[in-house]
Design a protein around this motif. Structure first.
Motif, PDB file in Angstrom:
ATOM      1  N   VAL A 184       0.887  -1.402  -0.147  1.00  0.00           N
ATOM      2  CA  VAL A 184       0.103   0.011   0.365  1.00  0.00           C
ATOM      3  C   VAL A 184       0.907   1.075  -0.045  1.00  0.00           C
ATOM      4  N   VAL A 185       0.852   1.896  -1.222  1.00  0.00           N
ATOM      5  CA  VAL A 185       2.098   3.309  -0.770  1.00  0.00           C
ATOM      6  C   VAL A 185       1.028   4.589  -1.245  1.00  0.00           C
ATOM      7  N   GLU A 186       1.124   5.467  -0.594  1.00  0.00           N
ATOM      8  CA  GLU A 186       0.877   6.424   0.262  1.00  0.00           C
ATOM      9  C   GLU A 186       1.700   7.299   0.108  1.00  0.00           C
ATOM     10  N   ALA A 187       1.443   8.431  -0.851  1.00  0.00           N
ATOM     11  CA  ALA A 187       2.336   9.874  -1.160  1.00  0.00           C
ATOM     12  C   ALA A 187       3.191   9.261  -0.753  1.00  0.00           C
ATOM     13  N   GLY A 188       3.714   8.169  -2.241  1.00  0.00           N
ATOM     14  CA  GLY A 188       4.897   7.546  -2.756  1.00  0.00           C
ATOM     15  C   GLY A 188       6.034   7.334  -1.446  1.00  0.00           C
ATOM     16  N   ARG A 189       4.942   6.633  -0.510  1.00  0.00           N
ATOM     17  CA  ARG A 189       6.412   6.031   0.640  1.00  0.00           C
ATOM     18  C   ARG A 189       5.300   4.959   1.058  1.00  0.00           C
ATOM     19  N   VAL A 190       6.164   3.683   0.952  1.00  0.00           N
ATOM     20  CA  VAL A 190       5.098   1.957   1.605  1.00  0.00           C
ATOM     21  C   VAL A 190       4.276   2.383   3.353  1.00  0.00           C
ATOM     22  N   VAL A 191       3.336   2.007   2.505  1.00  0.00           N
ATOM     23  CA  VAL A 191       3.045   2.533   4.624  1.00  0.00           C
ATOM     24  C   VAL A 191       2.142   1.134   5.036  1.00  0.00           C
ATOM     25  N   ASN A 192       2.141   0.127   4.403  1.00  0.00           N
ATOM     26  CA  ASN A 192       1.740  -1.334   4.844  1.00  0.00           C
ATOM     27  C   ASN A 192       1.659  -2.349   3.471  1.00  0.00           C
ATOM     28  N   THR A 193       1.575  -3.827   3.730  1.00  0.00           N
ATOM     29  CA  THR A 193       1.551  -4.428   2.854  1.00  0.00           C
ATOM     30  C   THR A 193       0.838  -5.442   3.253  1.00  0.00           C
ATOM     31  N   ALA A 218      -4.321  -9.220  -1.224  1.00  0.00           N
ATOM     32  CA  ALA A 218      -5.158  -8.501  -2.550  1.00  0.00           C
ATOM     33  C   ALA A 218      -5.497  -9.491  -3.314  1.00  0.00           C
ATOM     34  N   ASP A 219      -7.247  -9.599  -4.113  1.00  0.00           N
ATOM     35  CA  ASP A 219      -7.072  -9.698  -5.458  1.00  0.00           C
ATOM     36  C   ASP A 219      -6.495  -9.222  -6.238  1.00  0.00           C
ATOM     37  N   GLY A 220      -6.369  -8.041  -6.156  1.00  0.00           N
ATOM     38  CA  GLY A 220      -5.629  -6.876  -7.130  1.00  0.00           C
ATOM     39  C   GLY A 220      -6.261  -5.889  -7.368  1.00  0.00           C
ATOM     40  N   PRO A 221      -5.042  -5.044  -7.631  1.00  0.00           N
ATOM     41  CA  PRO A 221      -5.327  -3.370  -7.160  1.00  0.00           C
ATOM     42  C   PRO A 221      -6.757  -3.299  -7.434  1.00  0.00           C
ATOM     43  N   ASN A 222      -6.943  -2.107  -6.605  1.00  0.00           N
ATOM     44  CA  ASN A 222      -8.574  -1.177  -5.347  1.00  0.00           C
ATOM     45  C   ASN A 222      -8.270   0.879  -6.802  1.00  0.00           C
ATOM     46  N   SER A 223      -9.149   0.703  -5.630  1.00  0.00           N
ATOM     47  CA  SER A 223      -9.195   2.411  -6.601  1.00  0.00           C
ATOM     48  C   SER A 223      -9.647   3.614  -5.039  1.00  0.00           C
ATOM     49  N   LEU A 224      -8.869   3.092  -3.855  1.00  0.00           N
ATOM     50  CA  LEU A 224      -9.384   3.919  -3.089  1.00  0.00           C
ATOM     51  C   LEU A 224      -8.500   5.321  -3.418  1.00  0.00           C
ATOM     52  N   PRO A 225      -8.524   6.307  -2.706  1.00  0.00           N
ATOM     53  CA  PRO A 225      -8.318   7.751  -3.451  1.00  0.00           C
ATOM     54  C   PRO A 225      -7.438   7.688  -2.713  1.00  0.00           C
ATOM     55  N   GLY A 226      -6.040   8.620  -3.168  1.00  0.00           N
ATOM     56  CA  GLY A 226      -4.553   8.465  -2.347  1.00  0.00           C
ATOM     57  C   GLY A 226      -3.780   6.994  -2.144  1.00  0.00           C
ATOM     58  N   VAL A 227      -4.129   6.077  -2.209  1.00  0.00           N
ATOM     59  CA  VAL A 227      -3.332   4.553  -2.503  1.00  0.00           C
ATOM     60  C   VAL A 227      -3.599   4.597  -3.604  1.00  0.00           C
ATOM     61  N   VAL A 228      -2.199   3.671  -3.631  1.00  0.00           N
ATOM     62  CA  VAL A 228      -1.855   3.068  -4.969  1.00  0.00           C
ATOM     63  C   VAL A 228      -1.156   1.367  -4.236  1.00  0.00           C
ATOM     64  N   LEU A 229      -1.727   0.293  -4.779  1.00  0.00           N
ATOM     65  CA  LEU A 229      -1.487  -1.171  -4.236  1.00  0.00           C
ATOM     66  C   LEU A 229      -0.456  -1.752  -5.775  1.00  0.00           C
ATOM     67  N   VAL A 230       1.281  -1.733  -5.028  1.00  0.00           N
ATOM     68  CA  VAL A 230       1.885  -2.118  -6.202  1.00  0.00           C
ATOM     69  C   VAL A 230       2.154  -3.311  -5.739  1.00  0.00           C
ATOM     70  N   PRO A 231       2.740  -4.017  -6.752  1.00  0.00           N
ATOM     71  CA  PRO A 231       2.475  -6.311  -6.803  1.00  0.00           C
ATOM     72  C   PRO A 231       3.863  -5.801  -5.443  1.00  0.00           C
ATOM     73  N   ASP A 232       3.817  -7.155  -4.564  1.00  0.00           N
ATOM     74  CA  ASP A 232       4.963  -7.090  -4.213  1.00  0.00           C
ATOM     75  C   ASP A 232       6.081  -8.431  -4.430  1.00  0.00           C
ATOM     76  N   ASP A 233       7.660  -7.425  -4.564  1.00  0.00           N
ATOM     77  CA  ASP A 233       8.525  -7.918  -5.547  1.00  0.00           C
ATOM     78  C   ASP A 233       9.308  -8.626  -4.438  1.00  0.00           C
ATOM     79  N   GLY A 234       9.250  -8.355  -3.079  1.00  0.00           N
ATOM     80  CA  GLY A 234      10.232  -8.946  -2.131  1.00  0.00           C
ATOM     81  C   GLY A 234      11.100  -8.590  -1.327  1.00  0.00           C
TER      82      GLY A 234
END
Length: 150
Positions: A6-15, A18-34
């Motif tokens: 979970v990326v907010e304002a360019g910073r990972v805030v959680n992992t 999920a079934d896939g990316p969602n559309s929460l405002p201001g939140v980007v889901l980026v696949p975990d590369d480990g």
């Protein structure tokens, strides 16, 4: 189920799972590369680790370490650092601070700077130099960290 950062304002805030990316405002889901962890930055393409935290500030450094760090930091010259360690000569930048002190404190400060075999981070003279040089407390801490590593 895949993991996403979970990326907010360019910073990972959680992992999260999920079934896939969602559309929460201001939140980007980026696949975990480990590789990324909470606190890492994400620039839209790659994860960037945070800078390392500074180490502890040494409470005491030797006179050689102290004057060497002052020279490396260009607060005094290399020649002044060598003279301070070899003969107890006081570098000009420190002499200016001593000269500005009340008359009753100058002798003790001169004795300390010219004859000390160690310098304490918490000594009042270190604070006097900090104020006189317009340094922040963090800058003095960094100077002592540098000295401690020499």
């Amino acid at each position: 189920m895949p993991r996403y950062h979970v990326v907010e304002a360019g910073r990972v805030v959680n992992t999260v799972l999920a079934d896939g990316p969602n559309s929460l405002p201001g939140v980007v889901l980026v696949p975990d590369d480990g590789t990324a962890e909470i606190g890492w930055r994400y620039d839209g393409e790659v994860f960037i680790p945070p800078p390392p935290l500074p180490g502890p500030v040494p409470a005491v450094v030797s006179d050689r370490q102290f004057f060497h760090a002052l020279a490396i930091s260009s607060l005094i010259t290399e020649a002044e650092a060598l003279a301070a360690v070899r003969t107890g000569d006081i570098p000009a930048a420190l002499q200016v601070v001593i000269d500005a002190m009340p008359k009753g404190e100058r002798f003790a400060a001169t004795m300390l700077v010219s004859g000390a075999v160690a310098f304490r981070r918490d000594h009042p003279l270190v604070e006097a130099v900090r104020y006189a040089r317009g340094m922040t407390s963090d800058e003095v801490d960094d100077l002592f960290r540098l000295a401690g590593g020499l």
